[in-house]
Design an enzyme around this catalytic site. Structure first.
Site, PDB file in Angstrom:
ATOM      1  N   SER A 126     -44.733  13.198   7.141  1.00 18.04           N
ATOM      2  CA  SER A 126     -43.692  12.847   6.175  1.00 18.04           C
ATOM      3  C   SER A 126     -43.840  11.442   5.611  1.00 18.04           C
ATOM      4  O   SER A 126     -43.159  11.093   4.647  1.00 18.04           O
ATOM      5  CB  SER A 126     -42.301  13.002   6.804  1.00 18.04           C
ATOM      6  OG  SER A 126     -42.028  11.926   7.668  1.00 18.04           O
ATOM      7  N   LYS A 164     -38.531   6.803   8.743  1.00 19.34           N
ATOM      8  CA  LYS A 164     -38.295   7.094   7.324  1.00 19.34           C
ATOM      9  C   LYS A 164     -38.021   5.790   6.584  1.00 19.34           C
ATOM     10  O   LYS A 164     -37.761   4.749   7.186  1.00 19.34           O
ATOM     11  CB  LYS A 164     -37.086   8.030   7.153  1.00 19.34           C
ATOM     12  CG  LYS A 164     -37.250   9.430   7.714  1.00 19.34           C
ATOM     13  CD  LYS A 164     -38.236  10.251   6.909  1.00 19.34           C
ATOM     14  CE  LYS A 164     -38.324  11.676   7.462  1.00 19.34           C
ATOM     15  NZ  LYS A 164     -38.957  11.734   8.788  1.00 19.34           N
TER      16      LYS A 164
END
Length: 204
Positions: A126, A164
């Protein structure tokens, strides 16, 4: 004299690094934690061997009195710190990652300075657009706040940890992947565990 063991070298490197960073040597407990030894008597045993080799000198009346006696000039011994590697973070589909320390990873002290840091292993894709790949180890500075756009290790409301990019928008937190095929994650609240300040990668 027998060759110095890997553990003795780790302990000596850690003592040298801490003296350079802080100006004073670590305690026996700190040495044990840094190199993964739970028994203080085992640490004392390694220190005894280093002292017999003429590499250090100790004052038994003081807890931190370790003097470094190196034959080579100090500049020949690059300061090394041993960074705790904690659990595993899934980048993409988060899993509970903040576990016990798995190991300690040696890094040159100038990489991290005086920062309080740890490392986590990335499992997923990701964050590939940010240059963080599956299997990389990220170096994380411990802190509980973040600015918009910073890459963080965040604990979600479900007690899951993930790496993230952080954004606070209209009282809601957006955790943004760096992968065009993945959607952002939204939460009312997250806990910031640290900011990613570096990446370590092994080329096979």
């Amino acid at each position: 004299m027998r060759k110095m063991s890997k553990r003795q070298q780790e302990i000596l490197d850690y003592i040298v690094a801490q003296v350079k960073l802080k100006g004073y040597p670590p305690s026996v407990r700190e040495i044990g934690e840094a190199v993964g030894l739970a028994s203080s008597s085992t640490v004392h045993g390694h220190l005894d061997r280093l002292e017999k080799r003429g590499l250090i000198r100790r004052d038994p009346t003081k807890p931190r009195a370790i003097e470094i006696l190196l034959d080579k000039p100090e500049e020949d011994h690059e300061a090394i710190v041993h960074i705790p590697v904690i659990g595993k973070v899934t980048a993409g589909f988060p899993i509970t990652a903040i576990e016990n320390i798995e190991e300690h990873f040696p890094l040159p002290a100038h990489y991290v300075g005086n920062e309080n840091v740890f490392m986590l292993t990335i499992d997923g894709e990701s964050m590939i657009n940010a240059g963080i790949l599956d299997g990389d180890r990220v170096i994380v500075r411990q802190q509980n706040t973040a600015e918009n756009g910073e890459i963080v290790v965040a604990m979600t409301e479900d007690s899951e940890a993930t790496v993230k990019r952080f954004f606070l928008e209209d009282q809601q937190v957006r955790l943004q992947p760096e992968n065009d095929s993945m959607d952002p994650m939204y939460f009312d609240n997250v806990s910031i565990l640290g900011k990613v300040i570096g990446v370590y990668r092994t080329i096979h």
